[in-house]
Design an enzyme around this catalytic site. Structure first.
Site, mmCIF file in Angstrom:
data_model
loop_
_atom_site.group_PDB
_atom_site.id
_atom_site.type_symbol
_atom_site.label_atom_id
_atom_site.label_comp_id
_atom_site.label_asym_id
_atom_site.label_seq_id
_atom_site.Cartn_x
_atom_site.Cartn_y
_atom_site.Cartn_z
ATOM 1 C CB CYS A 213 25.699 87.837 8.625
ATOM 2 S SG CYS A 213 27.326 87.976 7.920
ATOM 3 N NE ARG B 85 29.475 91.751 5.634
ATOM 4 C CZ ARG B 85 28.214 91.798 5.958
ATOM 5 N NH1 ARG B 85 27.357 91.027 5.335
ATOM 6 N NH2 ARG B 85 27.785 92.612 6.894
ATOM 7 C CE LYS C 28 31.845 92.849 10.683
ATOM 8 N NZ LYS C 28 30.888 92.880 11.756
ATOM 9 C CG ASN C 29 31.379 93.615 15.518
ATOM 10 O OD1 ASN C 29 31.313 93.773 14.304
ATOM 11 N ND2 ASN C 29 30.950 92.519 16.134
ATOM 12 N NE ARG D 235 21.877 90.311 12.814
ATOM 13 C CZ ARG D 235 23.169 90.540 12.617
ATOM 14 N NH1 ARG D 235 23.734 90.219 11.494
ATOM 15 N NH2 ARG D 235 23.898 91.083 13.564
ATOM 16 N N PRO D 236 15.569 91.631 14.022
ATOM 17 C CG PRO D 236 14.225 91.321 15.898
ATOM 18 C CD PRO D 236 15.319 90.687 15.102
ATOM 19 C CB ILE D 237 15.542 97.401 13.722
ATOM 20 C CG1 ILE D 237 14.368 97.721 12.811
ATOM 21 C CG2 ILE D 237 16.678 96.825 12.910
ATOM 22 C CD1 ILE D 237 14.682 98.881 11.838
ATOM 23 C CG ASP D 238 11.909 94.556 18.313
ATOM 24 O OD1 ASP D 238 12.963 94.135 17.789
ATOM 25 O OD2 ASP D 238 11.441 94.058 19.355
ATOM 26 N NE ARG E 203 21.206 94.189 13.094
ATOM 27 C CZ ARG E 203 19.922 94.121 13.335
ATOM 28 N NH1 ARG E 203 19.070 93.970 12.340
ATOM 29 N NH2 ARG E 203 19.454 94.210 14.559
ATOM 30 C CG ASP F 85 30.019 87.646 16.313
ATOM 31 O OD1 ASP F 85 28.910 87.254 15.925
ATOM 32 O OD2 ASP F 85 30.331 88.855 16.381
ATOM 33 C CB ILE G 41 23.029 85.588 20.750
ATOM 34 C CG1 ILE G 41 23.937 85.407 21.972
ATOM 35 C CG2 ILE G 41 22.857 87.073 20.401
ATOM 36 C CD1 ILE G 41 23.471 86.076 23.241
HETATM 37 C C1 UD1 Z 1 26.255 92.840 17.172
HETATM 38 C C2 UD1 Z 1 27.507 92.447 16.412
HETATM 39 C C3 UD1 Z 1 27.448 90.979 16.018
HETATM 40 C C4 UD1 Z 1 27.220 90.123 17.251
HETATM 41 C C5 UD1 Z 1 26.006 90.621 18.036
HETATM 42 C C6 UD1 Z 1 25.806 89.895 19.363
HETATM 43 C C7 UD1 Z 1 28.174 94.467 15.279
HETATM 44 C C8 UD1 Z 1 28.357 95.172 13.984
HETATM 45 N N1 UD1 Z 1 27.606 93.254 15.212
HETATM 46 O O1 UD1 Z 1 25.148 92.656 16.297
HETATM 47 O O2 UD1 Z 1 28.689 90.638 15.409
HETATM 48 O O3 UD1 Z 1 26.969 88.792 16.834
HETATM 49 O O4 UD1 Z 1 26.137 92.020 18.331
HETATM 50 O O5 UD1 Z 1 26.930 90.011 20.149
HETATM 51 O O6 UD1 Z 1 28.589 94.947 16.315
HETATM 52 N N2 UD1 Z 1 17.295 91.985 18.803
HETATM 53 C C9 UD1 Z 1 15.935 92.212 18.816
HETATM 54 N N3 UD1 Z 1 15.483 93.443 18.446
HETATM 55 C C10 UD1 Z 1 16.327 94.468 18.085
HETATM 56 C C11 UD1 Z 1 17.724 94.211 18.109
HETATM 57 C C12 UD1 Z 1 18.187 92.970 18.466
HETATM 58 O O7 UD1 Z 1 15.148 91.321 19.137
HETATM 59 O O8 UD1 Z 1 15.844 95.566 17.786
HETATM 60 C C13 UD1 Z 1 17.806 90.651 19.193
HETATM 61 C C14 UD1 Z 1 18.557 89.964 18.060
HETATM 62 O O9 UD1 Z 1 17.679 89.313 17.170
HETATM 63 C C15 UD1 Z 1 19.427 89.021 18.831
HETATM 64 C C16 UD1 Z 1 19.777 89.807 20.109
HETATM 65 O O10 UD1 Z 1 18.771 90.818 20.204
HETATM 66 O O11 UD1 Z 1 18.708 87.880 19.196
HETATM 67 C C17 UD1 Z 1 21.150 90.442 20.113
HETATM 68 O O12 UD1 Z 1 21.323 91.218 18.940
HETATM 69 P P1 UD1 Z 1 22.239 92.525 18.911
HETATM 70 O O13 UD1 Z 1 23.060 92.544 20.145
HETATM 71 O O14 UD1 Z 1 21.378 93.701 18.613
HETATM 72 O O15 UD1 Z 1 23.174 92.247 17.672
HETATM 73 P P2 UD1 Z 1 23.728 93.289 16.646
HETATM 74 O O16 UD1 Z 1 23.939 94.609 17.310
HETATM 75 O O17 UD1 Z 1 22.943 93.236 15.395
#
Ligand code: UD1
Length: 417
Positions: free
Chosen positions: A116, A398, A22-23, A121-124, A92, A305, A327
């Site tokens: 989920c 999903r 999936k990912n 789950r910020p996007i900064d 996401r 995961d 994480i």
């Molecule tokens: C992806 C995977 C998810 C997996 C995760 C970690 C997909 C679709 N999803 O999620 O299944 O659990 O990787 O291996 O591939 N963070 C920030 N700011 C940001 C982005 C992330 O602080 O802008 C933090 C998150 O809150 C978290 C960490 O970084 O603590 C890792 O998140 P991230 O690797 O970005 O996870 P996803 O890409 O959302």
């Protein structure tokens, strides 16, 4: 089909073929936008997140069709515009359309992506990296608007190895003017798969699989065929469920090289493994050994995961196990559900739980509150004595193509209702 009923206590036996990842599929489907040509992405899992991504691509003007077990995407007629909000909110990984649409059209308007509920789950990190590449962001009435008058390469350092941010930087970077150097990149196999697809399209990316990526921007990309690798998380779920039930199974196609942290843990739990090119054979112990501490980490560490599934197995371990989630915050929502089945678990702080193994779980009604936690409840149901019922299973669909069919192939008594 929101619930799964399980008559537990049966040791898993047999073999099962592992679905595509999936990912890996989701960002690669987003990347097909960049070529303006046809790509065939083989071995895509038939799961709701993939359907949501294909409908997003269609809403952007792509022609999308399933052919055998893969998806053909023709992105020659992509138009600018908004992304269908319902699908964005629910997923996401619609976030990787941000980098892809900026790369293709130089602008995008989207809702804040969902996913989920596991932490804030910020996007900064996505935003600040893309800003360094010339992207301007505006937030208006819950909409995220991004424009790149001139998308250019940059030297970027991620403070955390975010998988999604790494993917967005790669997607924008291959289309940008000039080169991008990304330090602190995520090394997850799904990032590698995205890079390999883009290489097949003609992109030049160095350092694949390392924390420093060099991306040459501005090359013409062509459509190509690509096969998605097997899903390491689905394979890990079934492997750990086998440890928990004391069964013996063969996971055909399991991506053994990407699963080292999981196979190491399975051995420490008392499993006997035989790993070959064809897949992974595992024989579970009579009772799982309690591993002192299981800690999630970025790849190649133990994946977050699979944390809930490992936790579920250790509820019947022969002693105490500390589970440490490094994480995501708020990824222990499965704990109160497992307690309903007789598990003895104490949350010692935000990031840690102490599991005190009990000899056996009993069947109960529980609720899936997110994808991987839901799969952990199904695994717990298989391990438990008596009947269990897991509600909220739309989350599970999903990520798992057909978890009931797969476990039935392994001899379990399980149905979706
Ligand atoms: C992806 C995977 C998810 C997996 C995760 C970690 C997909 C679709 N999803 O999620 O299944 O659990 O990787 O291996 O591939 N963070 C920030 N700011 C940001 C982005 C992330 O602080 O802008 C933090 C998150 O809150 C978290 C960490 O970084 O603590 C890792 O998140 P991230 O690797 O970005 O996870 P996803 O890409 O959302």
């Amino acid at each position: 089909m929101d619930s799964i009923h399980i008559w537990g206590g049966v040791a898993l036996q047999g073999e099962v073929c592992i679905q595509g990842s999936k990912n890996a599929t989701l960002p690669i489907l987003a990347a097909t936008l960049l070529t303006g040509e046809c790509s065939y992405i083989g071995n895509c899992p038939r799961i709701s997140d993939v359907y949501a991504m294909t409908s997003l691509l269609q809403s952007l003007g792509c022609i999308v069709s399933w052919q055998e077990n893969g998806i053909l995407v023709d992105s020659s007629r992509v138009k600018r515009g908004d992304m269908c909000s319902e699908a964005v909110r629910g997923m996401r990984s619609s976030l990787c359309l941000l980098g892809a649409m900026l790369g293709r059209c130089g602008e995008v308007v989207m809702e804040h992506p969902g996913g989920c509920v596991i932490g804030s789950r910020p996007i900064d990190l996505h935003i600040s990296a893309l800003e360094q590449m010339g992207v301007e962001f505006q937030e208006e009435a819950g909409l995220l608007k991004a424009f790149a008058p001139r998308l250019h390469g940059a030297r970027i350092r991620l403070p955390k190895p975010s998988v999604g941010a790494t993917e967005n930087i790669i997607l924008a970077g291959v289309m940008a003017e000039g080169d991008t150097v990304l330090e602190g990149a995520a090394r997850e196999p799904e990032v590698t798969a995205l890079c390999r697809y883009l290489q097949g399209c003609g992109a030049c990316i160095e350092g694949i699989g390392t924390e420093c990526l060099g991306i040459r921007g501005g090359r013409k990309l062509y459509g190509t065929d690509f096969r998605v690798p097997a899903d390491r998380i689905v394979a890990g779920t079934y492997l750990l469920a086998c440890i928990g039930t004391g069964g013996s199974i063969f996971l055909e196609n399991a991506p053994r090289e990407e699963m080292k942290a999981v196979t190491d843990l399975a051995r420490r739990m008392g499993g006997k493994l035989c790993i070959s090119e064809k897949g992974i054979y595992v024989q579970g112990p009579d009772r799982p050994r309690a591993v002192e501490c299981i800690r999630t980490e970025p790849y190649p560490g133990f994946p977050t995961d699979l944390q809930s599934v490992a936790l579920a197995v250790e509820t019947v371990g022969d002693g105490d196990t500390v589970i440490e989630e490094r994480i995501f915050e708020n990824r222990f929502r499965v704990v109160e559900e497992l307690r309903r089945m007789g598990a003895c678990i104490e949350q010692t702080d935000e990031a840690r739980v102490l599991v005190r193994g009990v000899p056996v779980l009993h069947g109960a009604c529980t609720e899936a509150k997110e994808l991987r936690g839901g799969a952990a409840l199904v695994a717990a149901g298989l391990m438990a004595r008596g009947k269990s019922c897991v509600s909220g299973c739309l989350y599970i669909y999903r990520g798992y193509e057909n978890i009931c069919r797969d476990f039935r192939e392994l001899g379990a008594r399980i149905i979706s209702v």
